[in-house]
Design an enzyme around this catalytic site. Sequence first.
Site, PDB file in Angstrom:
ATOM      1  N   LYS A 182      57.233  36.151  30.637  1.00 41.80           N
ATOM      2  CA  LYS A 182      57.597  36.910  29.441  1.00 41.80           C
ATOM      3  C   LYS A 182      59.089  36.757  29.121  1.00 41.80           C
ATOM      4  CE  LYS A 182      56.478  41.306  27.233  1.00 41.80           C
ATOM      5  NZ  LYS A 182      55.849  42.636  27.402  1.00 41.80           N
ATOM      6  N   PHE A 217      51.920  44.484  37.339  1.00 38.70           N
ATOM      7  CA  PHE A 217      50.755  44.780  36.503  1.00 38.70           C
ATOM      8  C   PHE A 217      50.297  43.508  35.772  1.00 38.70           C
ATOM      9  CE2 PHE A 217      49.013  46.152  32.325  1.00 38.70           C
ATOM     10  CZ  PHE A 217      47.843  46.693  32.827  1.00 38.70           C
ATOM     11  N   GLN A 218      49.024  43.245  35.835  1.00 38.93           N
ATOM     12  CA  GLN A 218      48.404  42.048  35.236  1.00 38.93           C
ATOM     13  C   GLN A 218      49.052  40.761  35.729  1.00 38.93           C
ATOM     14  OE1 GLN A 218      48.032  42.741  30.919  1.00 38.93           O
ATOM     15  NE2 GLN A 218      45.993  43.574  31.309  1.00 38.93           N
ATOM     16  N   MET A 229      14.559  27.186  32.255  1.00 43.26           N
ATOM     17  CA  MET A 229      14.704  26.034  33.135  1.00 43.26           C
ATOM     18  C   MET A 229      14.523  26.452  34.596  1.00 43.26           C
ATOM     19  SD  MET A 229      14.990  22.833  33.219  1.00 43.26           S
ATOM     20  CE  MET A 229      15.828  21.968  31.890  1.00 43.26           C
ATOM     21  N   GLU A 248      38.353  35.932  26.373  1.00 45.42           N
ATOM     22  CA  GLU A 248      39.082  34.673  26.545  1.00 45.42           C
ATOM     23  C   GLU A 248      38.145  33.503  26.852  1.00 45.42           C
ATOM     24  OE1 GLU A 248      39.923  37.561  27.871  1.00 45.42           O
ATOM     25  OE2 GLU A 248      42.017  37.978  27.328  1.00 45.42           O
TER      26      GLU A 248
END
Lengths: 202, 577
Positions: free
Chosen positions: B178, B128-129, B492, B66
């Site tokens: 959902k 969940f999630q 750097m 993502e």
Amino acid sequence: MSEQAPIEKQEYNITVYTENHVGLLNRIAMIFTRRKINIDSLNVSPSEIEGIHRFNIVINETEEVVSKIARQIEKQVEVLKVYYNTNEDVIWQEMALYKVPTDIIAEKAKVERLLRENGARAVVIRKDYTVFETTGHREETDNLIKVLQPFGLIEFVRSARIAIIKGSDGFNRKLREFERAEPGQDAIENEFLNSRDKVFTM
Amino acid sequence: MLTQEKQAPALPETDTMISGSQALLHALSVEGVDTIFGYPGGAIMPIYDALFDFPGNMKHVLVRHEQGGIHAGQGYARASGKVGVVFATSGPGATNLITGLADALIDSTPLVCITGQVFAHLLGTDAFQEADVIGITTPVTKWNYQVTDATEIPEVLAKAFHIARTGRPGPVLIDITKNAQLQKFAFQGYKRCDHIRSYRPKPIVRKEYIERAAELINSAQKPFVLWGQGVMLGAAEQEFREFLEKSGIPAAWTIMGAGALPSDHPLNVGMLGMHGNYGPNVMTNECDVLIAIGMRFDDRVTGRLDKYAKQAKIIHLDIDPAEIDKNVKTTVPVWGDCKETLPLLTQLVEKKQHAEWLAKFREFEQQEIDAVIREELFPTSGEMTMGEVIQQLNELTKGEAIIVSDVGQHQMVACRYAKLNHTRSNITSGGLGTMGFALPAAIGAKFGAEDRTVVAVIGDGGVQMTIQELGTIMQSGVDVKILILNNQFLGMVRQWQELFHERRYSFVDIQSPDYVQVAKGYGISGRSVNQRADLNDALKEMLEHPGSFLLEVMVTKENNVFPMVPQGCSVSEIRLK
């Protein structure tokens, strides 16, 4: 950076007019936490306009910090308007409740005298305890703690500060401008540019 | 990949029963979305199900992570000027967006991110999630909102696009439970949003401030313009150019502003900031009027603030009032959209040429060429430098390519030396400094500007942070040229350790895989060169190759980027070595 703004910290009252939106309290609070600034007092209430909320936030900071914070708050999408004022520019009050054992109060102190001398009133008087209420400035509510401490103060709580801005003519007229798709010069009246130290409106 | 005729599917008739997911896709299609970067998962499955056979030409690009999705969305937005759209699922899908959201917020990139969320009745149950996505994303979004009822979707999406693209643009996240994705409701049409009463994206311009600014400019002997990304965000490149050409004022850019004026324009005097050009930094403390346009005086640009342009009167043009007086106190604030303010200012400024003053910049430029640039761009012996790679790339692309850079030494070299003929051609993570940005952002940039060559210039550190997006390139067939400048160090940080930590090279010695083999595994052609004699041919091969190509160039290990304004120093204390 700013030469004119007072460098010392002092109490500022930040007044925020907002939409009623879940999560906005968090969004505003984060502006302070991100800069590690402690919020001394926070009150959310209805305003003079139905559906518009009013936050009263008190912090102890320099004007430079407060003015920048005010702009960051005003930048949030659901925030209509932010003002900040010193204590001199507002009428402010806090309310406090004190719970003390009734028997001691009745025996050792004269309840009447306590009430009279501290501008308090008894909210509840029961056999086992009495609850006093007082409203005023911080020193006044603090003072009654001291007075009641020797009599076995059981519980103390103080509300957030609420403040009315002395110089404000309310928000109704501004809101009407905000609701127009093409706001007049008035809504865009730019205190920020007009008097830079006052910051800031749109 | 060729541009097809974009046709939005007809909206359902009023009172037709549609699902929240369908309403969402209709919203995207009315908003003109042609590309979505996303990754499916449990809580966003109804939206993906509706996307499966949604009519029209909306593309979905399946990313590999993502974070890659949101950086691709950013690259798309930066290259095209349109709003980038990103899909992710709940929980880990949404938390993987955070870096990109923070990056897009600080770099003012318009995004609308859609995240799935668990069913509304499960909110707060540690389902969940489930993650508190609104809570987590609040400090890194311009606006966010959780939808729990499908009927809210059209209005909320309309607001989301309006907020993302207007005013100072930024990322917006809409979290949709959902049940709301599944729920059917009577569609009442989609109305684009152009007004929110608590949101004023831009003010009415106050003429008196334009007048005061013009007076200052007209009386200036040594005026100096600094510009940032605001010029591009306001689509005011032409207005900006007209202002400069009439007033004759030398102008320098922040890395976010690079490209708004072509590199070779006679009034373009170079890059500001820590690794910017010598003249612009020194002259900041010499000018009498400093005109900042669409930039925010980042600390990497200003160096030590109490020694920054103290001698100058400051005019600051910005659309975000919170930026005015934030870091540098202005003499005249010009609050507004520079698309409106610049033409007003141009009308009032006198036509001038500041030949002598401009010549001073060119003198400093010559000093910088002698001390740094010639050696960096045209070395004749020793190992290859990053600068010569960019220089040869310039010669081949003629400045027509979009350069996407990652973060670190190669980024500074790419920004300093890349020739840019066009606006929206320098895509880099400026404010947040996100390593791993370039590869996915380049993918997005190509989708946003399909007819342009996109070259991702990446270090050997950054490329390993999002290297999985090679899979996205493989599957989508997008044509991205990947140029890895490999100095076998986190360069750097190593440079700072050399200069400020007694060469104690603490964990900057990073190993690389065989990039050509890795690319090959993804079906992408590649080549690695370590000899100067092969460089030009390899760059040519990369650019001429049909489709994506990975070129690794082994460059000298311990090169430093100069000039440099050391931290805590004033811009005029810039070091040439």
